[in-house]
Design a protein around this motif. Sequence first.
Motif, PDB file in Angstrom:
ATOM      1  N   VAL A 299       0.743  -1.396   0.076  1.00  0.00           N
ATOM      2  CA  VAL A 299      -0.097   0.191  -0.083  1.00  0.00           C
ATOM      3  C   VAL A 299       0.904   1.141   0.030  1.00  0.00           C
ATOM      4  CG1 VAL A 299      -1.852   1.123   1.186  1.00  0.00           C
ATOM      5  CG2 VAL A 299      -1.758  -1.181   1.402  1.00  0.00           C
ATOM      6  N   GLY A 300       0.666   2.317  -0.773  1.00  0.00           N
ATOM      7  CA  GLY A 300       1.448   3.409  -1.159  1.00  0.00           C
ATOM      8  C   GLY A 300       0.654   4.687  -0.728  1.00  0.00           C
ATOM      9  N   LEU A 301       0.623   5.434   0.172  1.00  0.00           N
ATOM     10  CA  LEU A 301      -0.035   6.501   0.465  1.00  0.00           C
ATOM     11  C   LEU A 301       0.629   7.907  -0.019  1.00  0.00           C
ATOM     12  CD1 LEU A 301      -1.940   5.867   3.664  1.00  0.00           C
ATOM     13  CD2 LEU A 301      -2.475   4.962   1.417  1.00  0.00           C
ATOM     14  N   PHE A 302       0.379   8.469  -1.306  1.00  0.00           N
ATOM     15  CA  PHE A 302       1.279   9.937  -1.389  1.00  0.00           C
ATOM     16  C   PHE A 302       0.588  10.892  -1.032  1.00  0.00           C
ATOM     17  CE2 PHE A 302       2.858   7.278  -5.302  1.00  0.00           C
ATOM     18  CZ  PHE A 302       3.462   5.944  -4.657  1.00  0.00           C
ATOM     19  N   SER A 303       0.964  11.658  -0.066  1.00  0.00           N
ATOM     20  CA  SER A 303       0.265  12.904   0.318  1.00  0.00           C
ATOM     21  C   SER A 303      -1.234  12.498   0.497  1.00  0.00           C
ATOM     22  CB  SER A 303       0.365  14.099  -0.634  1.00  0.00           C
ATOM     23  OG  SER A 303       1.828  14.103  -1.109  1.00  0.00           O
ATOM     24  N   TRP A 336       3.406   2.289   2.998  1.00  0.00           N
ATOM     25  CA  TRP A 336       4.314   3.011   2.868  1.00  0.00           C
ATOM     26  C   TRP A 336       3.759   4.607   2.751  1.00  0.00           C
ATOM     27  CZ3 TRP A 336       6.122   6.796  -1.238  1.00  0.00           C
ATOM     28  CH2 TRP A 336       7.385   6.941  -1.159  1.00  0.00           C
ATOM     29  N   ILE A 337       4.140   5.501   3.378  1.00  0.00           N
ATOM     30  CA  ILE A 337       3.674   7.059   3.345  1.00  0.00           C
ATOM     31  C   ILE A 337       4.556   8.077   2.984  1.00  0.00           C
ATOM     32  CG2 ILE A 337       2.354   8.511   5.032  1.00  0.00           C
ATOM     33  CD1 ILE A 337       1.765   5.995   6.645  1.00  0.00           C
ATOM     34  N   ALA A 338       4.078   8.813   2.165  1.00  0.00           N
ATOM     35  CA  ALA A 338       5.050   9.949   1.926  1.00  0.00           C
ATOM     36  C   ALA A 338       4.416  11.133   1.749  1.00  0.00           C
ATOM     37  CB  ALA A 338       5.730   9.744   0.599  1.00  0.00           C
ATOM     38  N   ILE A 339       5.078  12.459   2.199  1.00  0.00           N
ATOM     39  CA  ILE A 339       4.326  13.656   2.091  1.00  0.00           C
ATOM     40  C   ILE A 339       5.584  14.840   2.302  1.00  0.00           C
ATOM     41  CG2 ILE A 339       3.844  13.876   4.924  1.00  0.00           C
ATOM     42  CD1 ILE A 339       1.142  15.115   4.002  1.00  0.00           C
ATOM     43  N   GLU A 350      -0.021  13.295  10.036  1.00  0.00           N
ATOM     44  CA  GLU A 350       0.558  12.989  11.238  1.00  0.00           C
ATOM     45  C   GLU A 350      -0.472  12.338  12.188  1.00  0.00           C
ATOM     46  OE1 GLU A 350       3.600  15.922  13.590  1.00  0.00           O
ATOM     47  OE2 GLU A 350       1.448  16.672  13.440  1.00  0.00           O
ATOM     48  N   ASP A 351      -1.611  12.967  12.114  1.00  0.00           N
ATOM     49  CA  ASP A 351      -2.474  12.128  13.168  1.00  0.00           C
ATOM     50  C   ASP A 351      -2.830  10.731  12.804  1.00  0.00           C
ATOM     51  OD1 ASP A 351      -2.945  14.709  14.537  1.00  0.00           O
ATOM     52  OD2 ASP A 351      -4.812  15.590  13.387  1.00  0.00           O
ATOM     53  N   PHE A 352      -2.832  10.377  11.510  1.00  0.00           N
ATOM     54  CA  PHE A 352      -3.051   9.093  10.923  1.00  0.00           C
ATOM     55  C   PHE A 352      -1.974   8.241  11.375  1.00  0.00           C
ATOM     56  CE2 PHE A 352      -2.819   6.022   7.630  1.00  0.00           C
ATOM     57  CZ  PHE A 352      -3.632   4.958   8.016  1.00  0.00           C
ATOM     58  N   ARG A 353      -0.727   8.718  11.411  1.00  0.00           N
ATOM     59  CA  ARG A 353       0.332   7.964  11.684  1.00  0.00           C
ATOM     60  C   ARG A 353       0.042   7.598  13.237  1.00  0.00           C
ATOM     61  NH1 ARG A 353       5.327  11.571  11.011  1.00  0.00           N
ATOM     62  NH2 ARG A 353       6.353   9.449  11.697  1.00  0.00           N
ATOM     63  N   GLU A 364       6.508   2.254   6.691  1.00  0.00           N
ATOM     64  CA  GLU A 364       7.662   3.306   6.211  1.00  0.00           C
ATOM     65  C   GLU A 364       7.026   4.592   6.016  1.00  0.00           C
ATOM     66  OE1 GLU A 364      10.902   3.338   2.571  1.00  0.00           O
ATOM     67  OE2 GLU A 364      10.184   1.304   3.692  1.00  0.00           O
ATOM     68  N   TYR A 365       7.742   5.501   6.521  1.00  0.00           N
ATOM     69  CA  TYR A 365       7.363   6.835   6.288  1.00  0.00           C
ATOM     70  C   TYR A 365       8.677   7.838   5.658  1.00  0.00           C
ATOM     71  CZ  TYR A 365       6.014  11.788   7.721  1.00  0.00           C
ATOM     72  OH  TYR A 365       5.950  13.160   7.819  1.00  0.00           O
ATOM     73  N   VAL A 366       8.196   8.569   4.568  1.00  0.00           N
ATOM     74  CA  VAL A 366       9.171   9.255   3.830  1.00  0.00           C
ATOM     75  C   VAL A 366       8.683  10.806   3.955  1.00  0.00           C
ATOM     76  CG1 VAL A 366      10.230   9.832   1.873  1.00  0.00           C
ATOM     77  CG2 VAL A 366       9.938   7.534   2.557  1.00  0.00           C
ATOM     78  N   GLU A 367       9.667  11.742   4.363  1.00  0.00           N
ATOM     79  CA  GLU A 367       9.011  13.078   4.403  1.00  0.00           C
ATOM     80  C   GLU A 367      10.265  13.925   3.536  1.00  0.00           C
ATOM     81  OE1 GLU A 367       7.826  14.818   8.308  1.00  0.00           O
ATOM     82  OE2 GLU A 367       9.293  16.296   8.139  1.00  0.00           O
TER      83      GLU A 367
END
Length: 391
Positions: A299-303, A336-339, A350-353, A364-367
């Motif tokens: 699963v990839g969540l882009f912004s 995978w989350i990136a923003i 941030e709240d979802f994390r 995995e979090y990418v900022e």
Amino acid sequence: MKNFLFLTLLILFTTSGFSQQALQGAGDIVSPEVHEDNSVSFRLHAPSAGEVKISGEWLPQENGNTIPVEMSKNEDNIWTYTTEPLPSNLYSYSFIVDGLRITDPNNVHQIRDVATVSNILMVGNGKADNYMVTNVPHGTVSRRWYKSPSNKDNPGRRITIYTPPGYEDSSENYPVLYLLHGMGGDEEAWMALGRTSQILDNLIAQGKAKPMIVVMPNGNYSQEAAPGESSKGFYKPNFQLPNTMEGSMESSFPDVINFIESNYRVKADKENRAIAGLSMGGFHSLHISRFYPNMFDYVGLFSPGINPFEKTNSPVYENIEETLKKQKENGIELYWIAIGKTDFLYKSVEDFRKTLDKIEMDYEYVETEGGHTWSNWRDYLVEFTPQLFQE
């Protein structure tokens, strides 16, 4: 004979006229021109204009809006502007002539983002090399129509599908990435703005990503296809359509999977399915993957948008924490989350994390730098895709 001589003289006169125009600066104009140091020059012939500005993605912004800069007029009535050396990227731009926004008449390369059409250019020698067409084997991009029994208003829907190089000549089965667009987008967005086929061709050729099928559906439940590609004909695209974030798209998503797995050679199991999306597509990916908690291993969540914009009583959004726990229990290879740091959705992510941390779900979090931009989303696709379907 007289007609022939007249035609010959007319052609010579016309050619001479165009040559004179070119010599005077109004003809063979190069714009944009990317220089060796990655600076870029723009030119526009507008002799009657009182003011010409340029607006481009490389320029500073204020309140989310680009601040245009003035161009200079030379003795040939050509307005010019040259940037400082730019970081490697794909950039969109337009001219503003006496307050009227226009595209560059000397640049045929354009993209549509919702209802805005802009010119584009690429500055190489860096990350934009991922987006360029290179001398490698190429996949096939097709636009097809599929039946969606769950959608009574638009049962026939258009979809974009990328099959990797060699698909047609082999008997191999492939894993699938379902790639979802953001609000205002459609089944064309990830191809035109995201450069998906170029990115996949290059990553696969470099051995960085597994050959895979990429499926790009239209995430607007009330829209059968992109503007101009449906039975509604040509109309101005809208940013926010009805029934986009109220559960219909998520609950009907098995229609997409059934079409792909019935018509393409795929590995039809959880371990070989991935879903990812940007903004609204990240919202859809989040909820599809937890509403069907045994469907995707990646699963990839882009912004991602986290909270629905529409009030709804859909069962899709019930028991979110419990279904996330179920998704975790079923096992997931990559969440995978990136923003971007300045993205307006940063706080909601941030709240979802915190919710994920509460249930001890690995992710995995990418900022990154920047905000809610295609520049970021292309980078996220480049980083996310090589992590899929690795044995």
